[in-house]
Design a protein around this motif. Structure first.
Motif, PDB file in Angstrom:
ATOM      1  N   UNK A 158     144.396  48.010  37.605  1.00 56.73           N
ATOM      2  CA  UNK A 158     143.310  47.926  36.378  1.00 56.73           C
ATOM      3  C   UNK A 158     142.016  48.062  36.983  1.00 56.73           C
ATOM      4  N   UNK A 159     141.562  47.301  38.091  1.00 52.95           N
ATOM      5  CA  UNK A 159     140.395  47.484  38.697  1.00 52.95           C
ATOM      6  C   UNK A 159     139.946  48.679  39.438  1.00 52.95           C
ATOM      7  N   UNK A 160     140.981  49.368  40.085  1.00 53.89           N
ATOM      8  CA  UNK A 160     140.656  50.651  40.608  1.00 53.89           C
ATOM      9  C   UNK A 160     140.317  51.674  39.338  1.00 53.89           C
ATOM     10  N   UNK A 161     141.193  51.743  38.386  1.00 52.83           N
ATOM     11  CA  UNK A 161     140.725  52.632  37.268  1.00 52.83           C
ATOM     12  C   UNK A 161     139.371  52.137  36.508  1.00 52.83           C
ATOM     13  N   UNK A 162     139.002  50.967  36.373  1.00 53.98           N
ATOM     14  CA  UNK A 162     137.848  50.526  35.867  1.00 53.98           C
ATOM     15  C   UNK A 162     136.626  50.784  36.688  1.00 53.98           C
ATOM     16  N   UNK A 163     136.894  50.538  37.810  1.00 51.20           N
ATOM     17  CA  UNK A 163     135.608  50.592  38.670  1.00 51.20           C
ATOM     18  C   UNK A 163     135.486  52.064  39.296  1.00 51.20           C
ATOM     19  N   UNK A 164     136.378  52.801  39.369  1.00 48.24           N
ATOM     20  CA  UNK A 164     136.182  54.215  39.976  1.00 48.24           C
ATOM     21  C   UNK A 164     136.335  55.083  38.863  1.00 48.24           C
ATOM     22  N   UNK A 165     137.263  55.152  38.134  1.00 46.18           N
ATOM     23  CA  UNK A 165     137.567  56.274  37.091  1.00 46.18           C
ATOM     24  C   UNK A 165     136.628  56.152  35.740  1.00 46.18           C
ATOM     25  N   UNK A 166     136.499  54.873  35.452  1.00 50.38           N
ATOM     26  CA  UNK A 166     135.585  54.681  34.329  1.00 50.38           C
ATOM     27  C   UNK A 166     134.219  54.559  34.583  1.00 50.38           C
ATOM     28  N   UNK A 167     134.031  54.526  36.019  1.00 51.52           N
ATOM     29  CA  UNK A 167     132.634  54.183  36.481  1.00 51.52           C
ATOM     30  C   UNK A 167     131.677  55.516  36.505  1.00 51.52           C
ATOM     31  N   UNK A 168     130.666  55.567  35.747  1.00 54.40           N
ATOM     32  CA  UNK A 168     129.985  56.847  35.488  1.00 54.40           C
ATOM     33  C   UNK A 168     129.127  57.014  36.802  1.00 54.40           C
ATOM     34  N   UNK A 169     129.016  56.014  37.846  1.00 52.03           N
ATOM     35  CA  UNK A 169     128.392  56.287  39.059  1.00 52.03           C
ATOM     36  C   UNK A 169     129.076  57.202  39.991  1.00 52.03           C
ATOM     37  N   UNK A 170     130.373  57.202  39.831  1.00 48.44           N
ATOM     38  CA  UNK A 170     131.279  57.852  40.693  1.00 48.44           C
ATOM     39  C   UNK A 170     131.360  59.120  40.334  1.00 48.44           C
ATOM     40  N   UNK A 172     130.450  61.214  36.976  1.00 50.67           N
ATOM     41  CA  UNK A 172     129.678  61.334  35.602  1.00 50.67           C
ATOM     42  C   UNK A 172     130.447  62.437  34.779  1.00 50.67           C
ATOM     43  N   UNK A 173     130.703  61.920  33.437  1.00 54.85           N
ATOM     44  CA  UNK A 173     131.269  62.516  32.313  1.00 54.85           C
ATOM     45  C   UNK A 173     130.343  62.626  31.082  1.00 54.85           C
ATOM     46  N   UNK A 174     130.783  63.138  30.128  1.00 58.24           N
ATOM     47  CA  UNK A 174     129.569  63.340  28.850  1.00 58.24           C
ATOM     48  C   UNK A 174     130.333  62.174  28.008  1.00 58.24           C
ATOM     49  N   UNK A 175     129.698  61.862  26.822  1.00 59.08           N
ATOM     50  CA  UNK A 175     130.278  60.922  25.935  1.00 59.08           C
ATOM     51  C   UNK A 175     131.600  61.038  25.445  1.00 59.08           C
ATOM     52  N   UNK A 176     131.975  62.376  25.066  1.00 52.46           N
ATOM     53  CA  UNK A 176     133.431  62.666  24.754  1.00 52.46           C
ATOM     54  C   UNK A 176     134.296  62.336  25.765  1.00 52.46           C
ATOM     55  N   UNK A 177     133.942  62.768  27.087  1.00 51.26           N
ATOM     56  CA  UNK A 177     134.955  62.593  28.247  1.00 51.26           C
ATOM     57  C   UNK A 177     135.009  61.176  28.328  1.00 51.26           C
ATOM     58  N   UNK A 178     133.947  60.256  28.121  1.00 58.47           N
ATOM     59  CA  UNK A 178     134.142  59.083  28.537  1.00 58.47           C
ATOM     60  C   UNK A 178     135.131  58.302  27.567  1.00 58.47           C
ATOM     61  N   UNK A 179     134.813  58.628  26.252  1.00 61.66           N
ATOM     62  CA  UNK A 179     135.829  58.167  25.103  1.00 61.66           C
ATOM     63  C   UNK A 179     137.421  58.404  25.564  1.00 61.66           C
TER      64      UNK A 179
END
Length: 211
Positions: A158-170, A172-179
């Motif tokens: 959970x923490x690896x995914x949220x802190x790396x994959x969902x982290x725009x500072x690692x 960046x993706x656009x809004x559609x990509x983040x959704x």
């Protein structure tokens, strides 16, 4: 003399001013001389406490981490919530806490600054997983709000995914990509017994980070 007599106040001044400047100008565009000028401290006073601008940012991260730990501990120890509710509340608090916007603003792009990425991952493994996420998952197993096994490993995932994959500072993706990332994150966790960790409000906040 002031810095020797009141070292904690001096450190607080340096961190407060540096945080403000990193937010306004960006980490890369703020020099150590800028911090010296703004604090009105001598170069010696700054170097007495910090060896570099990187060390100042590291101390800012640590201070934010300590503040977040106090907040997360209150959620973890809240007897009125079950395990799943606590997990959701920790995530929502992490996203909407004012410290999150500070972190996103002051931090440099992490792939270009691996020291800071490594520091965040270290905090994740040494503090957030064992002290907050794993205990909440274990409670969820006991109160049957979560249908999972291997709480330690799932906490790490959970923490690896949220802190790396969902982290725009690692990355960046656009809004559609983040959704899409957030929806995929939820789907993955649903598959292992954690139902809808990110609600619509939290997903909307992640999307806003991509501005």
């Amino acid at each position: 003399m002031a810095r020797n007599k009141y070292p904690e106040e001096t450190v607080k001044l340096i961190l407060d001013v540096s945080t403000k400047m990193f937010c306004e100008k960006g980490y890369d565009n703020t020099s150590l001389q800028d911090i010296i000028n703004e604090t009105k401290l001598s170069k010696g006073a700054i170097y007495h406490h910090f060896d570099s601008k990187e060390d100042i940012l590291k101390a800012i991260f640590q201070r934010i981490g300590n503040e977040n730990a106090v907040i997360f501990a209150k959620i973890r120890d809240n007897d009125s919530l079950n395990g799943l509710e606590k997990l959701r509340e920790i995530f929502k608090t992490a996203v909407f806490n004012s410290n999150q916007s500070v972190l996103l603003t002051v931090s440099p792009q992490l792939l270009n600054n691996p020291r800071f990425l490594a520091m965040q991952i270290e905090q994740m493994y040494e503090i957030v997983v064992p002290e907050f996420v794993e205990p909440v998952l274990e409670q969820g197993i006991k109160d049957k709000s979560l249908e999972i096994e291997n709480s330690h490993e799932i906490a790490e995932v959970i923490m690896v995914l949220s802190n790396v994959w969902l982290n725009p500072l690692v990355e960046m993706t656009d809004k559609e990509g983040m959704e899409k990332r957030c929806n995929t994150f939820n789907a993955l966790l649903n598959g292992i017994g954690i139902n809808t960790l990110l609600d619509e409000e939290t997903i909307s906040a992640f999307i806003q980070f991509c501005k």
